[in-house]
Write an enzyme that holds these catalytic residues in place. Sequence first.
Site, PDB file in Angstrom:
ATOM      1  N   ASN A 184     111.269 -59.671  76.535  1.00  0.00           N
ATOM      2  CA  ASN A 184     111.465 -59.095  75.200  1.00  0.00           C
ATOM      3  C   ASN A 184     110.484 -57.928  75.084  1.00  0.00           C
ATOM      4  OD1 ASN A 184     111.631 -58.485  72.512  1.00  0.00           O
ATOM      5  ND2 ASN A 184     111.318 -60.572  71.770  1.00  0.00           N
ATOM      6  N   ARG A 209     116.159 -59.210  75.896  1.00  0.00           N
ATOM      7  CA  ARG A 209     116.548 -59.168  74.493  1.00  0.00           C
ATOM      8  C   ARG A 209     116.718 -57.703  74.094  1.00  0.00           C
ATOM      9  NH1 ARG A 209     113.036 -58.932  69.321  1.00  0.00           N
ATOM     10  NH2 ARG A 209     114.646 -59.247  67.757  1.00  0.00           N
ATOM     11  N   HIS A 260     118.967 -61.120  64.266  1.00  0.00           N
ATOM     12  CA  HIS A 260     118.623 -62.525  64.556  1.00  0.00           C
ATOM     13  C   HIS A 260     119.833 -63.316  65.040  1.00  0.00           C
ATOM     14  CE1 HIS A 260     115.487 -61.962  61.130  1.00  0.00           C
ATOM     15  NE2 HIS A 260     114.877 -61.779  62.289  1.00  0.00           N
ATOM     16  N   ARG A 289     108.958 -56.098  54.333  1.00  0.00           N
ATOM     17  CA  ARG A 289     110.169 -55.332  53.999  1.00  0.00           C
ATOM     18  C   ARG A 289     110.652 -55.691  52.598  1.00  0.00           C
ATOM     19  NH1 ARG A 289     112.691 -57.158  59.294  1.00  0.00           N
ATOM     20  NH2 ARG A 289     111.889 -55.716  60.846  1.00  0.00           N
ATOM     21  N   MET A 296     103.142 -65.903  54.780  1.00  0.00           N
ATOM     22  CA  MET A 296     103.488 -66.919  53.790  1.00  0.00           C
ATOM     23  C   MET A 296     102.398 -67.981  53.632  1.00  0.00           C
ATOM     24  SD  MET A 296     105.340 -67.910  51.448  1.00  0.00           S
ATOM     25  CE  MET A 296     106.994 -67.346  51.226  1.00  0.00           C
ATOM     26  N   ASN A 310     108.245 -74.361  58.866  1.00  0.00           N
ATOM     27  CA  ASN A 310     106.911 -74.887  58.518  1.00  0.00           C
ATOM     28  C   ASN A 310     106.592 -75.011  57.033  1.00  0.00           C
ATOM     29  OD1 ASN A 310     105.765 -75.106  61.250  1.00  0.00           O
ATOM     30  ND2 ASN A 310     106.143 -72.902  61.273  1.00  0.00           N
TER      31      ASN A 310
HETATM   32  P1  AMP Z   1     108.180 -65.848  62.838  1.00  0.00           P
HETATM   33  O1  AMP Z   1     108.486 -64.418  62.533  1.00  0.00           O
HETATM   34  O2  AMP Z   1     109.390 -66.706  62.936  1.00  0.00           O
HETATM   35  O3  AMP Z   1     107.240 -66.035  63.997  1.00  0.00           O
HETATM   36  O4  AMP Z   1     107.403 -66.394  61.566  1.00  0.00           O
HETATM   37  C1  AMP Z   1     106.103 -65.945  61.270  1.00  0.00           C
HETATM   38  C2  AMP Z   1     105.762 -66.300  59.860  1.00  0.00           C
HETATM   39  O5  AMP Z   1     105.871 -67.720  59.649  1.00  0.00           O
HETATM   40  C3  AMP Z   1     104.296 -66.017  59.533  1.00  0.00           C
HETATM   41  O6  AMP Z   1     104.148 -64.698  59.095  1.00  0.00           O
HETATM   42  C4  AMP Z   1     104.002 -66.992  58.432  1.00  0.00           C
HETATM   43  O7  AMP Z   1     104.210 -66.342  57.213  1.00  0.00           O
HETATM   44  C5  AMP Z   1     105.043 -68.074  58.565  1.00  0.00           C
HETATM   45  N1  AMP Z   1     104.439 -69.398  58.775  1.00  0.00           N
HETATM   46  C6  AMP Z   1     103.991 -69.944  59.929  1.00  0.00           C
HETATM   47  N2  AMP Z   1     103.482 -71.173  59.692  1.00  0.00           N
HETATM   48  C7  AMP Z   1     103.614 -71.414  58.375  1.00  0.00           C
HETATM   49  C8  AMP Z   1     103.275 -72.508  57.494  1.00  0.00           C
HETATM   50  N3  AMP Z   1     102.679 -73.616  57.946  1.00  0.00           N
HETATM   51  N4  AMP Z   1     103.555 -72.383  56.185  1.00  0.00           N
HETATM   52  C9  AMP Z   1     104.137 -71.260  55.700  1.00  0.00           C
HETATM   53  N5  AMP Z   1     104.476 -70.209  56.468  1.00  0.00           N
HETATM   54  C10 AMP Z   1     104.221 -70.276  57.779  1.00  0.00           C
END
Ligand code: AMP
Length: 402
Positions: free
Chosen positions: A7, A91, A180, A241, A284, A335
């Site tokens: 990727n 990817r 996605h 965004r 988050m 999560n």
């Molecule tokens: P991804 O782009 O799928 O890797 O998701 C990344 C985002 O997941 C991070 O910026 C966090 O905001 C969110 N994230 C990861 N762990 C948690 C958690 N335990 N609670 C809330 N948000 C989470």
Amino acid sequence: MNILVINAGSSSLKYQLYNMTDESVLAKGLVERIGMDSSILTHKPTGKQDVTEVSEILEHTTAIRKVLGMLTNEEHGVIDSIENIQAVGHRVVHGGESFKASALVDSDAKAEIRRLFDLAPLHNPASMMGIKAAETNMPGVPQVVVFDTAFHQTMPEKSYLYAIPRVLYNKYKVRRYGAHGTSHAYVSQAAAEFLDRPLEDLKIITCHIGNGASLTAVQGGKSIDTSMGMTPLEGLMMGTRSGDLDPAIVPFVMNKEELTVNEVNSMLNKHSGLLAISGISSDMREITEGMEKGDPNSTLAFDMYEYRVRKYIGSYAAAMNGVDVIVFTAGVGENSIVLRQRVLEQLTYLGVELDEELNSIRSGEPRRISTANSKVVVLVVPTNEELVIARDTHRIVQASNR
Ligand code: AMP
């Protein structure tokens, strides 16, 4: 067959080496800061110590050479020689209308990916660098391209066209493509397998909510609508965004603030979303912490984010005249217990009944979080985009050898 999944970003390169006999990951890792002062290679071989190496890596060809060096290294390696990699899967963000599925890399495919630079000016050139770098380092090894947009090519015209002059579609292919796609395809398939029901019979709403976020309406295994548009800016509110907004805001703000096209693009992609509303973070986890401490801006950011997810679920239930399964995936979806709870407790009109205890369990496995009586089954399914790329590469290379 061992397959290397790549990727490539403009200054980074993620990799995973799969043994397709049992779909196990032999090693994975990341090269960061390519082309900058000190590049960092983090290599994680399964069953061995992780290793980090800092060096000068000017471009992707060197990055892949370093990765191959690690994979075959006496101490940190997992294979004896490069010949033990039988195929490479890449990817690629944008496949336009040309790629409705993954494809073997040949000169036609490369020419087409180049033609699509216009639609994904940041992402597709980076993917192309990854392809070239792999070709240079592994001549003769078959390569496959897997597109983020391909799964959404089943969308009907009424979903993918914008209500703007048709000439813009005819001339420049301005339309909705989504993103996605590998994740939405994987989790919808995994949901059907988990429930032991044919995918063809199900109406599924897949919620890929991570740093980037999109929802998809998957009817009978096909994407019929998705929240991202011509670019990943449309749809949900995201980490940085804006998501949906009145398009007239763009010329208004450009005029008032004397912004250039690049500046307004950067504002909407990098300085909006959770970050703009909270004033704290795009993550988050930090927003949730702020909300729990009573910070009003974090609370507002969370409320706006959750509200959009809920509205999109409602609109996709309407688009499919019902929904059988809702799936949460990606960083936030997998999560955030509180985000899922807040979304689901206001979907009772659809017949959703959340099991709070099941929702609070953390596990890396697909699991149900709705009650046994819930009319709509709600699942959390960890996504695995790399595995989709490895599987597609395996299938396509095997077919081409026949
Ligand atoms: P991804 O782009 O799928 O890797 O998701 C990344 C985002 O997941 C991070 O910026 C966090 O905001 C969110 N994230 C990861 N762990 C948690 C958690 N335990 N609670 C809330 N948000 C989470």
